[in-house]
Write an enzyme that holds these catalytic residues in place. Structure first.
Site, PDB file in Angstrom:
ATOM      1  N   ALA A  55       7.889  -4.238   6.292  1.00 28.03           N
ATOM      2  CA  ALA A  55       9.292  -3.339   6.934  1.00 28.03           C
ATOM      3  C   ALA A  55       8.835  -2.755   8.274  1.00 28.03           C
ATOM      4  O   ALA A  55       9.800  -2.686   9.197  1.00 28.03           O
ATOM      5  CB  ALA A  55       9.422  -2.175   5.648  1.00 28.03           C
ATOM      6  N   GLU A  74      -0.636   2.939  12.029  1.00 27.58           N
ATOM      7  CA  GLU A  74      -1.318   2.454  10.753  1.00 27.58           C
ATOM      8  C   GLU A  74      -2.520   3.218  10.460  1.00 27.58           C
ATOM      9  O   GLU A  74      -3.114   3.324  11.351  1.00 27.58           O
ATOM     10  CB  GLU A  74      -1.449   0.887  10.940  1.00 27.58           C
ATOM     11  CG  GLU A  74      -2.019   0.610   9.791  1.00 27.58           C
ATOM     12  CD  GLU A  74      -1.703   0.325   8.384  1.00 27.58           C
ATOM     13  OE1 GLU A  74      -0.652   0.272   8.140  1.00 27.58           O
ATOM     14  OE2 GLU A  74      -2.178   1.275   7.659  1.00 27.58           O
ATOM     15  N   ASN A  82       0.076  -3.620   1.930  1.00 30.94           N
ATOM     16  CA  ASN A  82       0.319  -4.592   0.591  1.00 30.94           C
ATOM     17  C   ASN A  82       0.944  -5.836   0.890  1.00 30.94           C
ATOM     18  O   ASN A  82       0.774  -6.770   0.369  1.00 30.94           O
ATOM     19  CB  ASN A  82       1.283  -3.932  -0.538  1.00 30.94           C
ATOM     20  CG  ASN A  82       0.633  -2.974  -1.376  1.00 30.94           C
ATOM     21  OD1 ASN A  82      -0.727  -2.811  -1.673  1.00 30.94           O
ATOM     22  ND2 ASN A  82       1.241  -2.085  -1.960  1.00 30.94           N
ATOM     23  N   GLY A  87       1.265 -12.643  -2.746  1.00 31.35           N
ATOM     24  CA  GLY A  87       1.525 -14.038  -2.874  1.00 31.35           C
ATOM     25  C   GLY A  87       2.237 -14.709  -1.655  1.00 31.35           C
ATOM     26  O   GLY A  87       2.391 -16.116  -2.009  1.00 31.35           O
ATOM     27  N   GLY A  88       2.975 -13.999  -0.949  1.00 34.03           N
ATOM     28  CA  GLY A  88       3.813 -14.887   0.175  1.00 34.03           C
ATOM     29  C   GLY A  88       4.768 -15.343  -0.522  1.00 34.03           C
ATOM     30  O   GLY A  88       5.422 -16.329   0.085  1.00 34.03           O
ATOM     31  N   ARG A 345       9.824  -9.051 -15.142  1.00 36.54           N
ATOM     32  CA  ARG A 345       8.544  -8.421 -15.187  1.00 36.54           C
ATOM     33  C   ARG A 345       8.358  -7.128 -16.315  1.00 36.54           C
ATOM     34  O   ARG A 345       7.305  -7.221 -16.858  1.00 36.54           O
ATOM     35  CB  ARG A 345       8.091  -7.707 -13.834  1.00 36.54           C
ATOM     36  CG  ARG A 345       7.752  -8.718 -12.796  1.00 36.54           C
ATOM     37  CD  ARG A 345       7.478  -8.147 -11.511  1.00 36.54           C
ATOM     38  NE  ARG A 345       7.127  -9.391 -10.645  1.00 36.54           N
ATOM     39  CZ  ARG A 345       6.785  -9.328  -9.393  1.00 36.54           C
ATOM     40  NH1 ARG A 345       7.076  -8.237  -8.690  1.00 36.54           N
ATOM     41  NH2 ARG A 345       6.359 -10.345  -8.735  1.00 36.54           N
ATOM     42  N   GLU A 487       8.924  -0.357   0.387  1.00 37.19           N
ATOM     43  CA  GLU A 487       8.747   0.098  -0.751  1.00 37.19           C
ATOM     44  C   GLU A 487       8.439   1.587  -0.596  1.00 37.19           C
ATOM     45  O   GLU A 487       8.902   2.120  -1.853  1.00 37.19           O
ATOM     46  CB  GLU A 487       7.156  -0.166  -1.189  1.00 37.19           C
ATOM     47  CG  GLU A 487       7.054  -0.167  -2.587  1.00 37.19           C
ATOM     48  CD  GLU A 487       5.762  -0.689  -3.098  1.00 37.19           C
ATOM     49  OE1 GLU A 487       5.078  -1.568  -2.256  1.00 37.19           O
ATOM     50  OE2 GLU A 487       5.038  -0.321  -4.271  1.00 37.19           O
TER      51      GLU A 487
HETATM   52  P1  ADP Z   1       6.079  -2.375   2.953  1.00 41.60           P
HETATM   53  O1  ADP Z   1       5.750  -3.676   2.166  1.00 41.60           O
HETATM   54  O2  ADP Z   1       7.099  -1.457   2.299  1.00 41.60           O
HETATM   55  O3  ADP Z   1       6.141  -2.859   4.358  1.00 41.60           O
HETATM   56  P2  ADP Z   1       2.986  -2.075   3.188  1.00 41.60           P
HETATM   57  O4  ADP Z   1       2.354  -1.625   1.763  1.00 41.60           O
HETATM   58  O5  ADP Z   1       3.032  -3.609   3.154  1.00 41.60           O
HETATM   59  O6  ADP Z   1       4.634  -1.687   2.806  1.00 41.60           O
HETATM   60  O7  ADP Z   1       2.686  -1.341   4.295  1.00 41.60           O
HETATM   61  C1  ADP Z   1       2.776   0.003   4.597  1.00 41.60           C
HETATM   62  C2  ADP Z   1       1.595   0.558   5.476  1.00 41.60           C
HETATM   63  O8  ADP Z   1       1.845   1.885   5.750  1.00 41.60           O
HETATM   64  C3  ADP Z   1       0.255   0.193   4.992  1.00 41.60           C
HETATM   65  O9  ADP Z   1      -0.418  -0.479   5.733  1.00 41.60           O
HETATM   66  C4  ADP Z   1      -0.164   1.629   4.934  1.00 41.60           C
HETATM   67  O10 ADP Z   1      -1.741   1.882   5.072  1.00 41.60           O
HETATM   68  C5  ADP Z   1       0.474   2.101   6.006  1.00 41.60           C
HETATM   69  N1  ADP Z   1       0.677   3.797   5.923  1.00 41.60           N
HETATM   70  C6  ADP Z   1       0.875   4.505   4.612  1.00 41.60           C
HETATM   71  N2  ADP Z   1       0.785   5.809   4.719  1.00 41.60           N
HETATM   72  C7  ADP Z   1       0.765   5.953   6.138  1.00 41.60           C
HETATM   73  C8  ADP Z   1       0.514   7.150   7.037  1.00 41.60           C
HETATM   74  N3  ADP Z   1       0.564   8.397   6.597  1.00 41.60           N
HETATM   75  N4  ADP Z   1       0.298   6.889   8.415  1.00 41.60           N
HETATM   76  C9  ADP Z   1       0.191   5.724   8.871  1.00 41.60           C
HETATM   77  N5  ADP Z   1       0.423   4.635   8.105  1.00 41.60           N
HETATM   78  C10 ADP Z   1       0.566   4.525   6.714  1.00 41.60           C
END
Ligand code: ADP
Length: 517
Positions: A55, A74, A82, A87-88, A345, A487
């Protein structure tokens, strides 16, 4: 599974228990809200994106392509959250691969499938938006350099009425995240700071979001939610966002405290499929500036995970695109099947939980022969055998001995299952009519995986509209300057998401957030 009570300490960590109360707590939190007039910004951008998963990166790419200066924050030491460890698998209704293989699909069928799994509580306008943009999202990732298995039939995931899932070449979300993050970092005007944790929103006098406070050189310490309170690493920086902030911080499946407050059946020590940074802190900050919470306590378990490996692992691929199709799952105590292995699921996780509640270590076992595995995932068989989540036996007698299954019952179950496939009538309603008579072969080897439902996807989050604007619980209108995708949002999937729709949801709404901010 054994219930655990929530300690007073856990509850106090939040000051408020549950989503509704998090909202009520907002007025209290407002006291500590940061106003732009009281802040001296260190750096200025047009758009700030929080999170570098599907996202966040899709949002950043779309905003930067419009010429905006974009900063992605990040908190972890690596990008992708995630998104990079799944699993792509990418569900795309009405895709080209389906057309090539004569699969008839429609947006309407896709929405009906999602509503059935989501127990009808899905926000349909969000599903309609996904239908409109899913093919765009696929093309966009291809433009960024993602590669998919385009010479095989689309995969048929549980709960979908038709095969509609396309898988990345490397069978992992990293097949999208890697090219997407390289694309984003090359775009002029786009920066990505790792180990930089968003802590607070900065708002203007009208309650609009105009910036953030973050910590650079932050070190995630794995203490999960308590890291918000106790982890003092990093130096505070103030970043201005002229056009607004896009929250894409993902779900909270690894947040041992918050997930248990929402669903007390989840033990603190339960292994999840998530990366360890999947915590609730950023979402809770959005509630504090007025975001409307939806469906927070619907937490999805992956019914295809294995207790014999940590985290997401390789079992989900080998069951979803393998043993759950032509193979079957049995209750080891009786040797009998207990579910439609291709149901949604929630149905499957509930069936497995029932067994594990009655006998906590009687993990059900998925069994199948080589024909069960989709062509594209055959390379993963060796990985499963090597890490030990999958075992291989020459005969059904050996399978029965290994898992202490009553041998004759197991053989009868295999025979009954195969008869159902031949007649087209499965005792659990599995869609076996399309199996061309193929079931478990009479000759081994037999491949087996023990099953445990692991916390996987948190359905709930912020309410957004079709433009990815976050809706205020106070005005029911968009909060100026605040967008969200992925998410961290709620509503799209209702009570339970269908497999392979997360990639679609995150990329689609990430793109939309970047386009509409
Ligand atoms: P989505 O599938 O919704 O894109 P992901 O889990 O793949 O979600 O990615 C969300 C990212 O946001 C993760 O890499 C996580 O470490 C990061 N994240 C979560 N909380 C924070 C925060 N407070 N500051 C910066 N990054 C964050």
């Amino acid at each position: 599974m054994q219930n655990e009570t929530i300690s007073r300490r856990d509850a106090l960590k939040f000051g408020a228990v549950g989503a509704g109360l998090a909202m009520l707590g907002a007025s209290e939190a407002m006291a500590s809200t940061l106003f732009a007039k009281d802040v001296k910004f260190d750096e200025e951008y047009d758009v700030i994106v929080i999170g570098s998963g599907f996202a966040g990166l899709a949002a950043a790419a779309k905003a930067a392509e419009r010429g905006y200066q974009v900063l992605v924050l990040e908190k972890m030491g690596r990008v992708g959250g995630n998104s990079t460890i799944n699993g792509g698998a990418f569900a795309v209704p009405n895709n080209e691969l389906q057309k090539k293989h004569g699969v008839k699909d429609s947006g309407e069928i896709f929405i009906q499938d999602c509503l059935k799994a989501g127990l009808g509580i899905n926000h349909v306008e969000l599903l309609e938006t996904i239908v409109k943009r899913a093919n765009d999202a696929l093309e966009f990732t291809i433009k960024c350099g993602a590669k998919y298995q385009m010479d095989v039939k689309p995969a048929w995931f549980g709960g979908h009425s038709v095969p509609r899932t396309i898988t990345t070449d490397n069978m992992s979300g990293s097949g999208i995240i890697k090219p997407l993050s390289e694309f984003v970092e090359k775009l002029p005007g786009c920066k990505l700071y790792k180990r930089t944790k968003f802590d607070e929103f900065v708002i203007n006098n009208e309650g609009g979001v105009v910036g953030v406070v973050a910590r650079v050189d932050y070190r995630f310490d794995g203490k999960l939610l308590s890291d918000d309170i106790e982890n003092k690493t990093g130096q505070k920086k103030f970043y201005k966002a002229r056009k607004g902030v896009i929250l894409a911080s993902g779900g909270f499946g690894a947040d041992k405290v918050f997930r248990k407050l929402q669903d007390p059946r989840i033990r603190e020590d339960a292994d999840a499929t998530n990366h360890e940074g999947a915590t609730a802190g950023a979402m809770l900050k959005a509630f504090q500036v007025g975001a409307m919470p939806v469906h927070i306590d619907w937490i999805q378990f992956g019914p295809w995970a294995s207790p014999d490996e940590r985290g997401f692992g390789v079992a989900p691929l080998l069951t979803q695109q393998g043993l759950f199709k032509f193979g079957m799952a049995v209750d080891v105590r009786t040797g009998k099947r207990f579910m439609n292995e291709l149901a949604d699921r929630k149905t499957r996780a509930d069936a497995e939980f029932k067994i594990l509640r009655e006998a906590p270590v009687a993990y059900p076992v998925a069994i199948g022969t080589y024909n069960a595995f989709d062509e594209q995932i055959k390379p993963a068989i060796e990985k499963g055998l090597a890490n030990g989540c999958m075992k291989k036996y020459e005969t059904l007698d050996q399978v029965a001995t290994a898992y202490k299954i009553p041998t004759e019952e197991l053989k009868k179950s295999v025979a009954k299952y195969n008869e159902g496939i031949k007649s087209g009538m499965d005792e659990f309603g599995k869609p076996v009519k399309d199996f061309n008579g193929q079931g478990i072969e009479s000759k081994g080897p037999y491949y087996c995986i023990r099953l445990v439902p692991k916390p996987h996807h948190t359905m709930g989050g912020l309410k957004i509209n079709e433009k990815a604007q976050v809706i205020s619980a106070n005005t029911l209108k968009p909060i100026p300057g605040l967008f969200a995708a992925g998410e961290v949002t709620g509503g799209t999937h209702g009570a339970s998401r269908l497999g392979s729709v997360a990639v679609t949801d995150c990329l689609t709404f990430g793109m939309i957030a970047g386009e509409s901010i």
